[in-house]
Scaffold this motif. Sequence first.
Motif, PDB file in Angstrom:
ATOM      1  N   THR A   1      -9.369  -9.655  27.857  1.00  0.00           N
ATOM      2  CA  THR A   1     -10.353  -9.923  28.900  1.00  0.00           C
ATOM      3  C   THR A   1      -9.926 -11.141  29.704  1.00  0.00           C
ATOM      4  OG1 THR A   1     -12.142  -9.030  27.529  1.00  0.00           O
ATOM      5  CG2 THR A   1     -12.775 -10.421  29.389  1.00  0.00           C
ATOM      6  N   LEU A   2     -10.024 -11.029  31.027  1.00  0.00           N
ATOM      7  CA  LEU A   2      -9.705 -12.130  31.927  1.00  0.00           C
ATOM      8  C   LEU A   2     -10.955 -12.428  32.752  1.00  0.00           C
ATOM      9  CD1 LEU A   2      -7.414 -14.004  32.972  1.00  0.00           C
ATOM     10  CD2 LEU A   2      -7.062 -12.327  34.804  1.00  0.00           C
ATOM     11  N   THR A   3     -11.369 -13.716  32.764  1.00  0.00           N
ATOM     12  CA  THR A   3     -12.574 -14.122  33.489  1.00  0.00           C
ATOM     13  C   THR A   3     -12.225 -15.255  34.440  1.00  0.00           C
ATOM     14  OG1 THR A   3     -13.933 -13.548  31.571  1.00  0.00           O
ATOM     15  CG2 THR A   3     -14.956 -14.902  33.279  1.00  0.00           C
ATOM     16  N   ILE A   4     -12.533 -15.062  35.735  1.00  0.00           N
ATOM     17  CA  ILE A   4     -12.327 -16.097  36.747  1.00  0.00           C
ATOM     18  C   ILE A   4     -13.711 -16.568  37.184  1.00  0.00           C
ATOM     19  CG2 ILE A   4     -11.382 -16.655  39.002  1.00  0.00           C
ATOM     20  CD1 ILE A   4     -10.029 -13.645  37.200  1.00  0.00           C
ATOM     21  N   THR A   5     -14.012 -17.839  36.937  1.00  0.00           N
ATOM     22  CA  THR A   5     -15.332 -18.398  37.213  1.00  0.00           C
ATOM     23  C   THR A   5     -15.233 -19.448  38.305  1.00  0.00           C
ATOM     24  OG1 THR A   5     -15.913 -18.057  34.885  1.00  0.00           O
ATOM     25  CG2 THR A   5     -17.338 -19.515  36.159  1.00  0.00           C
ATOM     26  N   ASP A   6     -16.213 -19.442  39.234  1.00  0.00           N
ATOM     27  CA  ASP A   6     -16.255 -20.485  40.264  1.00  0.00           C
ATOM     28  C   ASP A   6     -17.694 -20.947  40.467  1.00  0.00           C
ATOM     29  OD1 ASP A   6     -17.553 -19.365  42.898  1.00  0.00           O
ATOM     30  OD2 ASP A   6     -16.233 -17.750  42.196  1.00  0.00           O
TER      31      ASP A   6
ATOM     32  N   THR B   1     -12.265 -21.720  37.080  1.00  0.00           N
ATOM     33  CA  THR B   1     -11.753 -21.634  35.714  1.00  0.00           C
ATOM     34  C   THR B   1     -11.205 -20.235  35.475  1.00  0.00           C
ATOM     35  OG1 THR B   1     -13.417 -23.223  34.954  1.00  0.00           O
ATOM     36  CG2 THR B   1     -12.320 -21.888  33.275  1.00  0.00           C
ATOM     37  N   ILE B   2      -9.996 -20.186  34.931  1.00  0.00           N
ATOM     38  CA  ILE B   2      -9.387 -18.896  34.565  1.00  0.00           C
ATOM     39  C   ILE B   2      -9.232 -18.879  33.050  1.00  0.00           C
ATOM     40  CG2 ILE B   2      -7.380 -17.399  34.800  1.00  0.00           C
ATOM     41  CD1 ILE B   2      -6.902 -18.541  37.541  1.00  0.00           C
ATOM     42  N   GLU B   3      -9.869 -17.907  32.428  1.00  0.00           N
ATOM     43  CA  GLU B   3      -9.890 -17.844  30.967  1.00  0.00           C
ATOM     44  C   GLU B   3      -9.417 -16.472  30.494  1.00  0.00           C
ATOM     45  OE1 GLU B   3     -13.004 -18.761  27.267  1.00  0.00           O
ATOM     46  OE2 GLU B   3     -13.750 -18.460  29.312  1.00  0.00           O
ATOM     47  N   ALA B   4      -8.439 -16.471  29.590  1.00  0.00           N
ATOM     48  CA  ALA B   4      -7.944 -15.240  28.969  1.00  0.00           C
ATOM     49  C   ALA B   4      -8.364 -15.230  27.510  1.00  0.00           C
ATOM     50  CB  ALA B   4      -6.428 -15.146  29.092  1.00  0.00           C
ATOM     51  N   THR B   5      -9.018 -14.180  27.084  1.00  0.00           N
ATOM     52  CA  THR B   5      -9.516 -14.082  25.706  1.00  0.00           C
ATOM     53  C   THR B   5      -9.208 -12.704  25.150  1.00  0.00           C
ATOM     54  OG1 THR B   5     -11.693 -13.359  26.500  1.00  0.00           O
ATOM     55  CG2 THR B   5     -11.387 -15.725  26.095  1.00  0.00           C
ATOM     56  N   THR B   6      -9.340 -12.610  23.853  1.00  0.00           N
ATOM     57  CA  THR B   6      -9.226 -11.314  23.188  1.00  0.00           C
ATOM     58  C   THR B   6     -10.626 -10.785  22.924  1.00  0.00           C
ATOM     59  OG1 THR B   6      -9.116 -12.453  21.059  1.00  0.00           O
ATOM     60  CG2 THR B   6      -7.036 -11.871  22.073  1.00  0.00           C
TER      61      THR B   6
ATOM     62  N   LEU C   1      -1.054 -11.301  28.459  1.00  0.00           N
ATOM     63  CA  LEU C   1      -1.934 -11.652  29.569  1.00  0.00           C
ATOM     64  C   LEU C   1      -1.845 -13.136  29.906  1.00  0.00           C
ATOM     65  CD1 LEU C   1      -4.082 -10.803  31.590  1.00  0.00           C
ATOM     66  CD2 LEU C   1      -5.814 -11.110  29.810  1.00  0.00           C
ATOM     67  N   SER C   2      -1.845 -13.998  28.903  1.00  0.00           N
ATOM     68  CA  SER C   2      -1.774 -15.443  29.149  1.00  0.00           C
ATOM     69  C   SER C   2      -0.464 -15.821  29.838  1.00  0.00           C
ATOM     70  CB  SER C   2      -1.921 -16.209  27.832  1.00  0.00           C
ATOM     71  OG  SER C   2      -3.197 -15.994  27.258  1.00  0.00           O
ATOM     72  N   GLU C   3       0.634 -15.198  29.435  1.00  0.00           N
ATOM     73  CA  GLU C   3       1.926 -15.508  30.054  1.00  0.00           C
ATOM     74  C   GLU C   3       1.954 -15.088  31.521  1.00  0.00           C
ATOM     75  OE1 GLU C   3       5.003 -13.745  27.764  1.00  0.00           O
ATOM     76  OE2 GLU C   3       4.794 -15.126  26.054  1.00  0.00           O
TER      77      GLU C   3
END
Length: 401
Positions: free
Chosen positions: A333-338, A325-330, A262-264
């Motif tokens: 999960t992908l979270t796009i915050t504005d 902010t774009i954050e990829a976590t385990t 996902l990060s790639e």
Amino acid sequence: MKLKHYFLLLAVGIVLLAGVALFATFRSHPTLFYVTEGFVVLILFYLWYFYRKTIRPYDTLIGGMELVRELDLTTRLAPSGQHETDIIVRTFNDLLGRLRSEHLRLEEQYTFLNLLIDASPMGVIQCDLDGNTTSMNPAAREMLSPSIEETIHALPLGEATTVRIPGGPQLFRISHLSFPDRGFQHPFFLIESLTSEIRLAEKAAYERVIRMIAHEVNNSVAGIIGSLTGDEAERLTALSSFVSRFAEVVKIPQPQLQLCDLSEEVEACRPFLENLCTQAHVHIDFRLTDEAVPVHLDTVLFQQVLINIVKNAVESIGMSQGLITIEATTPATLTITDNGHGIPPAIAKNLFTPFFSTKPQGQGLGLLLIRDILTSHHCTFNLLTDPEDHLTRFTIQFPHK
């Protein structure tokens, strides 16, 4: 103490008294001794007969009553030797056998029903007579949300309603029903997900409408655009392009899933996203984990989703200095915050519905495209503004493989 115990004490007492009487009679009147001895034997015989005909059957029946009170359906009564009582014993044993068979049948049905409820895709919430929740199946635990809980508390018995989860595409039907048990109506709730059925019905409907409009408009434009020049031709060309954009919505291909990190994939899309934000004077921050986040996705469709989400965030921020902010976590999960203007609760309930838009010139295609692509990837997602920090988050959870 059972009746037979009292009877045995009485018999022992009589035997002791008879022994004393026989001893005294033998010493004073030897002849009368034999008469007294015969009388004692007669009394003992009567006691034995009385026990066999009365005390033993009575104890047998009392034992049967105790078996029923203790719900012991496996033990059987032994014959008493008394004809009338043995008829009752046989009837009682037959009744116990039938009760045990019925008990086993109901227990098997109850076990099967519990397994069926646990495996059901519909949420089932059981309540007591006061309306308090006593149990719920796994599907109900997964579906439960503040919106559903609020609806459950307000829904009258015997009615049903639909609930759309704010910020997401999920739509549920909730029914408040009851079943009779021991003379009382026990309430319960059924929660049924209508998301996939509604989505397919919506898609089928707007596919037909869009194709019909696109066909008629493009045919009309093609027939007259050649005879026009200048602004009129440009307007007709824009109209044709506008309709074609609608037509493209129904042509989303089936995703060609492949294992990716996902990060790639987010990193590969970074240049497009940074360029999009730079033009609007918005700063974008990537918070990607060094740990591998394996997901199965179609990279081309995923890029379309990510670009559309960031584009919507940029438009929400406007021309002010904003941050995305774009954050990829385990796990996956992908979270796009504005920090844009946010989404009011009334609007959040209508997101991801066909052609709904809050923009003056919006056609409601962006979120529709995102919804269909993410749904085809079996993702769960929502778009909400946090009432505490006032940040808007688009959260995507990819399925575990």
